[in-house]
Design an enzyme around this catalytic site. Sequence first.
Site, PDB file in Angstrom:
ATOM      1  N   ASP A 280      32.154  38.980  41.317  1.00  0.00           N
ATOM      2  CA  ASP A 280      32.179  37.534  41.808  1.00  0.00           C
ATOM      3  C   ASP A 280      30.578  36.785  41.562  1.00  0.00           C
ATOM      4  O   ASP A 280      29.352  36.814  40.486  1.00  0.00           O
ATOM      5  CB  ASP A 280      32.510  37.175  42.693  1.00  0.00           C
TER       6      ASP A 280
ATOM      7  N   GLU B 128      39.066  43.144  53.728  1.00  0.00           N
ATOM      8  CA  GLU B 128      39.028  43.052  52.472  1.00  0.00           C
ATOM      9  C   GLU B 128      37.309  43.358  52.353  1.00  0.00           C
ATOM     10  O   GLU B 128      36.570  44.415  50.953  1.00  0.00           O
ATOM     11  CB  GLU B 128      39.009  41.153  52.061  1.00  0.00           C
TER      12      GLU B 128
HETATM   13  C1  6A9 Z   1      41.746  32.454  45.655  1.00  0.00           C
HETATM   14  C2  6A9 Z   1      42.711  31.473  47.261  1.00  0.00           C
HETATM   15  C3  6A9 Z   1      44.937  30.655  49.430  1.00  0.00           C
HETATM   16  C4  6A9 Z   1      37.742  38.832  44.908  1.00  0.00           C
HETATM   17  O1  6A9 Z   1      41.025  40.819  44.633  1.00  0.00           O
HETATM   18  C5  6A9 Z   1      40.780  39.908  44.262  1.00  0.00           C
HETATM   19  C6  6A9 Z   1      39.565  39.283  43.943  1.00  0.00           C
HETATM   20  C7  6A9 Z   1      38.966  40.629  43.279  1.00  0.00           C
HETATM   21  O2  6A9 Z   1      39.270  41.073  41.767  1.00  0.00           O
HETATM   22  C8  6A9 Z   1      37.551  40.046  42.661  1.00  0.00           C
HETATM   23  O3  6A9 Z   1      36.645  41.593  42.487  1.00  0.00           O
HETATM   24  N1  6A9 Z   1      38.707  39.017  44.594  1.00  0.00           N
HETATM   25  C9  6A9 Z   1      36.570  39.869  44.614  1.00  0.00           C
HETATM   26  O4  6A9 Z   1      35.387  39.404  44.135  1.00  0.00           O
HETATM   27  C10 6A9 Z   1      39.892  37.874  45.157  1.00  0.00           C
HETATM   28  C11 6A9 Z   1      39.929  37.026  44.377  1.00  0.00           C
HETATM   29  C12 6A9 Z   1      40.909  35.805  45.230  1.00  0.00           C
HETATM   30  C13 6A9 Z   1      40.692  34.753  43.597  1.00  0.00           C
HETATM   31  C14 6A9 Z   1      41.574  33.390  44.133  1.00  0.00           C
HETATM   32  C15 6A9 Z   1      42.493  31.724  45.780  1.00  0.00           C
HETATM   33  C16 6A9 Z   1      43.570  31.146  47.803  1.00  0.00           C
HETATM   34  O5  6A9 Z   1      44.162  30.721  48.494  1.00  0.00           O
END
Ligand code: 6A9
Length: 773
Positions: free
Chosen positions: A510, A743
């Site tokens: 990100d 996380e």
């Molecule tokens: C947000 C908010 C209730 C971000 O683990 C999933 C991803 C990874 O693939 C990525 O590398 N995460 C990492 O930088 C989380 C992404 C969540 C995005 C959506 C929505 C929900 O509110």
Amino acid sequence: IAIAVWFVAKGYLETRVNTPYNVEKLVTTSGLDIPDRYWGTYRSGVYFGLKTRDPHSLVTGLMWYFPRSLRYDGNGFRHWCDQGDKLNRYAWLEHDGRTFGVQEIVDNSVVIKTTFVKRPGGYHGGDWTARIAVLPEKEYDKGEEVSLLFYTAIEESTRGWIKANLGDYNRLTGIEGNTKGLGSFIINLNLINGTIEEHSFLATVASGLNVLKETVLQNLRIATEKGSMEKHVVLAGEQLLLLSDGKKEDPNFVVTQVTGRAPFEIEVSYESGSFSNRIDKLTGKNYDEALEKQRQLFSTKFESVFKLKSKGYTDDEITFAKMAFSNLVGSIGYFYGTSQVQSTYTQEPVPYWKAPLYTAVPSRSFFPRGFLWDEGFHGLLISIWDTEIELDIISHWFDLMNVEGWIPREMILGQEALAKVPEEFVTQINTNANPPTFFLTLDFILQHKEHELLKHNFQLLDKLYPRLQTWFSWFNVTQIGDLPGTYRWRGRDETTNRELNPKTLTSGLDDYPRASHPNVIERHVDLRCWIAFAARVMAKLAETLNYSTNKYEETSQYLSDNNLLNKLHWSSNTQMYSDYGLHTDKVILRKSALPPHKQRSHTQSLEMLRVVLEDPSLKYVDTTFGYVSLFPFILQIIDPDSPQLGKVLQDLRDPDLLWTKYGLRSLAKTSPLYMKFNTEHDPPYWRGPIWINLNYLTVRAAYHYSNVKGLYRENARKIYEELRKNLIQNIIKQYKKTGYLWEHYDDSDGKGKGSHPFTGWTSLVVLLMAEIY
Ligand code: 6A9
């Protein structure tokens, strides 16, 4: 004619984004074809619930609350896993992905223990029984009053009916029904331990699976017990409208509520009508025995796969590892619906085709849905445990590939999944990639499970191969850079005046800093390594399947050529691998007045905006050191003898850069954007914190370089041992302190941060413990 051609061409290009890849699907058997995986805890986002692997399954689930702290607005009511509930901990402690599970949920003063066991029989997936026990957390917590609600619901498309089966004190209100998938069935609920104060039910129509909790809240009533002054919150009984023909509407949602004081326990047994030769019931003692047997089998298999006992781990550590593993496997969901996608040729987002997805999820609370690059990491743990499950997961994902060769990054399928995603994140764009980590999984399976793969799944692999080829070329063509041999992540916003450094969501990292001014000349070293790695795995797969390997061998060699790599990505100035692009470090966020037409309100006229203090120029982004700089090492592209390897190892071990006692931080302390907010509201994410997926790959690379001949073997060995130990120790320590896997972890004190429980790639700690790479 030109116009006609233009229209035809435009129409063609528009429809490509939601046209499936045009060969036979990989998933040819599902649902009842695979009876032993028909029922499961496939509702990743609820604390407890079973459903079947059908597009529109009957769903069952659990809700609970403490009557003394329930608020009128529903605050205090538990259903979907939610960080806001502030539970002390909850996780599957044991789960095999097929037959049984044991979960503990600690909510303030009570432990809610949910277990289930399945039993094959008949033609509709067999029987199962679940137990829900409410136990005091401490002896003095005895007597805490809790209301448990167990429900069954169907959607219109489930095709069938359910109704309440009224019970008495011990035999609580059960359910009976018949659906297309399940045939006829009954569900009995029984109180098996303790005494209860109240038992009530609700049979009504819920307008969707996304509003089950709201429907219950609207149907709570206050009742005074006969002969006493005690008041209870109860369910409203039958709430069904009279239709014009004088008949009542059919319920699609039946809930049983039981209020008792800890300790008490209920048993829910589902019996399939077609299971006609059942000798005894899966209840009482039989249940105890069945559960005990599954637990034994699980422990034995856990040891034979991960060998933690024989490696000398303590019982506590093994219990932890079982939890980390089980909560990943227990979070595997089955989703069905349509994504929303957009191509550059369509004005508006369009629906993808209706499709199922069988997948694990990064986090049961915060993101209970499929994420492409996360799933490749999950696949390492899942495949070593149960290759068949993993191949089924891979098959589902690859059936979601469109005719262009694109697989969307985030899969938001079905009402429940959609309800958790803010509108602006829903649409997936077909120019955007995400790291092709399924090549990691396939490489891993080839390495650890080759025999099983070839003996039982050769045909499947053979059918997957053309899809892999198409996927590979999608990356190799659409993500290509301006110069030969270079690559560039798409999807960065070049016009933003808010972001300190425009995000690269597609890379998975990100807000990891890249060139300050997104530009076609940019080249991204991590992407280049991903493609080099993918080519290497494609060559291996081609060889395994007896296809010509030439093309992939060539690409792999070309992209692994260290001279070319160094020419394109080695900054001789700062002696590190880095991105290249239009860049300046002199970018800051400053409170500035927005131009009037952009102001949202009068009071909000001052906002943090990006200010560029110097003209950017074309150069290496070589003041930024972090995960991206490690990729040639992480994906094992660097030659073991190259001086670059020595330098990477040295920098990686440097506490002023990436090294901490808790693992490697994502961005060096010396980097200009270390721990910097990206906008006023966007805190640092991949700008310092420790992430376990890339730490796992780093440990794995150190292991590799310590096992091949080369000048830096000893160095790599030391780093391997220390980094592995640091990660394991801290993740376990934080779990003990907080009850969760996280996380990411803070690089200054090792504390867990971000969403939790995060038993997606953080669960890779189990592979670190087991030293399986
Ligand atoms: C947000 C908010 C209730 C971000 O683990 C999933 C991803 C990874 O693939 C990525 O590398 N995460 C990492 O930088 C989380 C992404 C969540 C995005 C959506 C929505 C929900 O509110």
